[in-house]
Scaffold this motif. Structure first.
Motif, PDB file in Angstrom:
ATOM      1  N   ASN A   1     -27.060  44.119  -7.655  1.00 17.37           N
ATOM      2  CA  ASN A   1     -27.934  44.324  -6.500  1.00 17.37           C
ATOM      3  C   ASN A   1     -28.648  43.010  -6.218  1.00 17.37           C
ATOM      4  N   ASN A   2     -27.854  42.011  -5.880  1.00 20.40           N
ATOM      5  CA  ASN A   2     -28.380  40.668  -5.648  1.00 20.40           C
ATOM      6  C   ASN A   2     -28.132  40.222  -4.220  1.00 20.40           C
ATOM      7  N   ASN A   3     -29.080  39.496  -3.674  1.00 18.06           N
ATOM      8  CA  ASN A   3     -28.948  38.963  -2.316  1.00 18.06           C
ATOM      9  C   ASN A   3     -28.296  37.595  -2.331  1.00 18.06           C
ATOM     10  N   GLY A   4     -27.339  37.375  -1.454  1.00 14.88           N
ATOM     11  CA  GLY A   4     -26.789  36.039  -1.242  1.00 14.88           C
ATOM     12  C   GLY A   4     -25.670  35.653  -2.185  1.00 14.88           C
ATOM     13  N   VAL A   5     -25.974  35.527  -3.501  1.00 17.14           N
ATOM     14  CA  VAL A   5     -24.973  35.031  -4.448  1.00 17.14           C
ATOM     15  C   VAL A   5     -24.891  35.967  -5.654  1.00 17.14           C
ATOM     16  N   ILE A   6     -23.672  36.334  -5.981  1.00 14.37           N
ATOM     17  CA  ILE A   6     -23.417  37.147  -7.166  1.00 14.37           C
ATOM     18  C   ILE A   6     -22.560  36.338  -8.130  1.00 14.37           C
ATOM     19  N   TYR A   7     -22.997  36.298  -9.406  1.00 17.18           N
ATOM     20  CA  TYR A   7     -22.198  35.640 -10.443  1.00 17.18           C
ATOM     21  C   TYR A   7     -21.623  36.704 -11.381  1.00 17.18           C
ATOM     22  N   MET A   8     -20.333  36.621 -11.606  1.00 14.78           N
ATOM     23  CA  MET A   8     -19.661  37.511 -12.547  1.00 14.78           C
ATOM     24  C   MET A   8     -19.120  36.649 -13.680  1.00 14.78           C
ATOM     25  N   LYS A   9     -19.872  36.625 -14.781  1.00 11.48           N
ATOM     26  CA  LYS A   9     -19.508  35.772 -15.919  1.00 11.48           C
ATOM     27  C   LYS A   9     -18.788  36.609 -16.972  1.00 11.48           C
ATOM     28  N   PHE A  10     -17.723  36.055 -17.516  1.00 16.73           N
ATOM     29  CA  PHE A  10     -17.003  36.715 -18.591  1.00 16.73           C
ATOM     30  C   PHE A  10     -17.645  36.376 -19.931  1.00 16.73           C
ATOM     31  N   LYS A  11     -17.800  37.400 -20.776  1.00 15.55           N
ATOM     32  CA  LYS A  11     -18.388  37.162 -22.095  1.00 15.55           C
ATOM     33  C   LYS A  11     -17.546  36.175 -22.897  1.00 15.55           C
ATOM     34  N   GLU A  12     -16.247  36.361 -22.786  1.00 13.98           N
ATOM     35  CA  GLU A  12     -15.293  35.434 -23.393  1.00 13.98           C
ATOM     36  C   GLU A  12     -14.403  34.888 -22.279  1.00 13.98           C
ATOM     37  N   PRO A  13     -14.196  33.566 -22.202  1.00  8.09           N
ATOM     38  CA  PRO A  13     -13.319  33.004 -21.159  1.00  8.09           C
ATOM     39  C   PRO A  13     -11.942  33.675 -21.176  1.00  8.09           C
ATOM     40  N   VAL A  14     -11.372  33.840 -20.004  1.00  6.76           N
ATOM     41  CA  VAL A  14     -10.114  34.581 -19.877  1.00  6.76           C
ATOM     42  C   VAL A  14      -9.004  33.657 -19.401  1.00  6.76           C
ATOM     43  N   ASN A  15      -7.888  33.658 -20.135  1.00  3.58           N
ATOM     44  CA  ASN A  15      -6.698  32.940 -19.673  1.00  3.58           C
ATOM     45  C   ASN A  15      -6.016  33.853 -18.659  1.00  3.58           C
ATOM     46  N   MET A  16      -6.310  33.634 -17.389  1.00  2.97           N
ATOM     47  CA  MET A  16      -6.050  34.608 -16.352  1.00  2.97           C
ATOM     48  C   MET A  16      -4.818  34.279 -15.517  1.00  2.97           C
ATOM     49  N   HIS A  17      -4.017  35.317 -15.248  1.00  4.54           N
ATOM     50  CA  HIS A  17      -2.908  35.200 -14.304  1.00  4.54           C
ATOM     51  C   HIS A  17      -3.328  35.678 -12.923  1.00  4.54           C
ATOM     52  N   ALA A  18      -4.154  36.729 -12.890  1.00  2.00           N
ATOM     53  CA  ALA A  18      -4.596  37.280 -11.608  1.00  2.00           C
ATOM     54  C   ALA A  18      -5.853  38.108 -11.820  1.00  2.00           C
ATOM     55  N   LEU A  19      -6.584  38.303 -10.705  1.00  3.84           N
ATOM     56  CA  LEU A  19      -7.794  39.113 -10.690  1.00  3.84           C
ATOM     57  C   LEU A  19      -7.677  40.126  -9.550  1.00  3.84           C
ATOM     58  N   LYS A  20      -8.176  41.341  -9.774  1.00  2.00           N
ATOM     59  CA  LYS A  20      -8.075  42.378  -8.753  1.00  2.00           C
ATOM     60  C   LYS A  20      -9.385  43.143  -8.637  1.00  2.00           C
ATOM     61  N   PHE A  21      -9.789  43.434  -7.392  1.00  2.34           N
ATOM     62  CA  PHE A  21     -10.934  44.296  -7.112  1.00  2.34           C
ATOM     63  C   PHE A  21     -10.448  45.508  -6.303  1.00  2.34           C
ATOM     64  N   ASP A  22     -11.066  46.673  -6.543  1.00  4.83           N
ATOM     65  CA  ASP A  22     -10.886  47.806  -5.633  1.00  4.83           C
ATOM     66  C   ASP A  22     -12.141  48.677  -5.667  1.00  4.83           C
ATOM     67  N   GLU A  23     -12.176  49.674  -4.811  1.00  6.81           N
ATOM     68  CA  GLU A  23     -13.346  50.535  -4.642  1.00  6.81           C
ATOM     69  C   GLU A  23     -14.610  49.698  -4.448  1.00  6.81           C
ATOM     70  N   MET A  24     -14.535  48.718  -3.551  1.00  3.30           N
ATOM     71  CA  MET A  24     -15.674  47.847  -3.242  1.00  3.30           C
ATOM     72  C   MET A  24     -16.639  48.579  -2.316  1.00  3.30           C
ATOM     73  N   LEU A  25     -17.903  48.729  -2.774  1.00  2.00           N
ATOM     74  CA  LEU A  25     -18.902  49.496  -2.038  1.00  2.00           C
ATOM     75  C   LEU A  25     -20.198  48.707  -1.887  1.00  2.00           C
ATOM     76  N   THR A  26     -21.010  49.116  -0.920  1.00  2.00           N
ATOM     77  CA  THR A  26     -22.325  48.498  -0.739  1.00  2.00           C
ATOM     78  C   THR A  26     -23.278  49.025  -1.809  1.00  2.00           C
ATOM     79  N   THR A  27     -24.499  48.468  -1.836  1.00  2.46           N
ATOM     80  CA  THR A  27     -25.484  48.911  -2.824  1.00  2.46           C
ATOM     81  C   THR A  27     -25.892  50.366  -2.620  1.00  2.46           C
ATOM     82  N   SER A  28     -25.731  50.880  -1.409  1.00  5.22           N
ATOM     83  CA  SER A  28     -26.066  52.279  -1.125  1.00  5.22           C
ATOM     84  C   SER A  28     -24.868  53.201  -1.299  1.00  5.22           C
TER      85      SER A  28
END
Length: 327
Positions: free
Chosen positions: A286-313
């Motif tokens: 619930n942050n204005n302007g900038v959101i940071y999503m930090k991984f606890k452990e760095p990820v050797n990543m091939h791809a990233l996916k989001f779904d069910e993206m909703l507003t704060t309400s």
């Protein structure tokens, strides 16, 4: 003269008898003796012998299908319902001796199932002893090594009731004798830091392929403008995938969002570490302007996916300006 008098007495007796007979005479009814019962409509079914089974019956009480849920991060597996389960077994009549019974694996019950068979090294089964004079006992299943269970979409364990040692006069129920355990497995890691602290590293979003079920204005997410035109999912089921040209060690993600009621509040996160997408759980902010999503452990990543993206309400269509990766 004497004979004439005797004859008159005889005639009087006959007349009197006839008068009495007329007063009590019943009606004669005729009957058609040709009538017979129709065999097509009237029958009596008498079996040659009446079935009766005096045997004592051993049976399982309770559920015959058990559904479990588990999640694995690839190395550790957690079963939502726990790891110990009990099954009640009963006799129709108590005996004057102990009866030892068990559940054993029965692969014939696997017909029609596509899930993998639960491996023997994952569990242990403890036999039940129904003591003399008692009618019931308990069999215990312990999943002693859940971490070996990491194959999607899950496992099945077919079990059937059996005697450890046969008992004369006791039969196993033909209806309540088996248990089918189905375990649905999902891959999920707890690897997202709950803080919104700024992430130090190299920021980039070039050499990343952005794809979505909502293609309109998708290029806004990587045009370098953090406060220009927004992209937004049209509905809850819309997804967004970002694929790297080669596996890349990622520290986290920066997401530039609006500051009004259409700011991003939550979404499901999935990461492809090389063997398909693994759930990283539900991401909430619930942050204005900038959101940071930090991984606890760095990820050797091939791809990233989001779904069910909703507003704060909880509404659909959150506005996003830019998505940038940090390595």
């Amino acid at each position: 003269m004497k004979k004439i008098i005797q004859l008159l007495y005889l005639l009087s007796a006959v007349a009197l008898f006839s008068a009495c007979s007329d007063d009590n005479q019943g009606e004669v009814v005729s009957q058609d003796l040709a009538y017979q019962l129709d065999a097509n409509y009237v029958f009596v079914d008498i079996p040659e012998e009446f079935p009766f089974d005096p045997s004592n019956i051993l049976y399982l009480e309770g559920k015959t299908v058990m559904k479990l849920n588990a999640k694995s991060d690839g190395s550790k597996t957690t079963i939502t319902e726990g790891t110990e389960f009990t099954f009640n077994v009963k006799l129709k009549k108590a005996l004057d001796q102990d009866v030892k019974v068990r559940l054993r694996k029965d692969l014939d019950l696997l017909e029609g199932h596509t899930l993998a068979e639960l491996p023997d090294e994952a569990f242990e089964l403890a036999d039940a002893i129904i003591t003399a004079g008692s009618r019931e006992g308990t069999i215990t299943l312990n999943i002693t090594n859940p971490d070996v269970l990491n194959k999607l979409p899950g496992y099945v364990l077919p079990l059937c009731l059996d005697f450890v040692d046969a008992v004369s006069g006791v039969k196993i129920s033909g209806q309540y004798y088996n248990v089918l355990i189905e375990m649905s497995l999902r891959l999920e890691k707890d690897n997202i830091d709950p803080s919104n602290d700024e992430i130090e590293g190299e920021y980039f979003n070039n050499n990343v392929l952005f794809e979505s079920s909502k293609t309109n204005r998708l290029e806004c997410l990587y045009d370098g403008n953090r406060s220009g035109t927004t992209w937004y999912p049209g509905k809850k089921s819309d997804y967004l995938t970002m694929t790297f040209s080669e596996p890349t060690r990622i520290l986290g993600v920066r997401i530039d969002v609006v500051t009004n009621s259409y700011k991003l509040g939550s979404m499901n996160v999935y990461v492809d570490e090389g063997s398909g997408f693994i759930s990283y759980g539900k991401f909430v902010r619930n942050n204005n302007g900038v959101i940071y999503m930090k991984f606890k452990e760095p990820v050797n990543m091939h791809a990233l996916k989001f779904d069910e993206m909703l507003t704060t309400s909880g509404g659909t269509g959150p506005d996003i300006y830019e998505i940038t990766f940090i390595k």
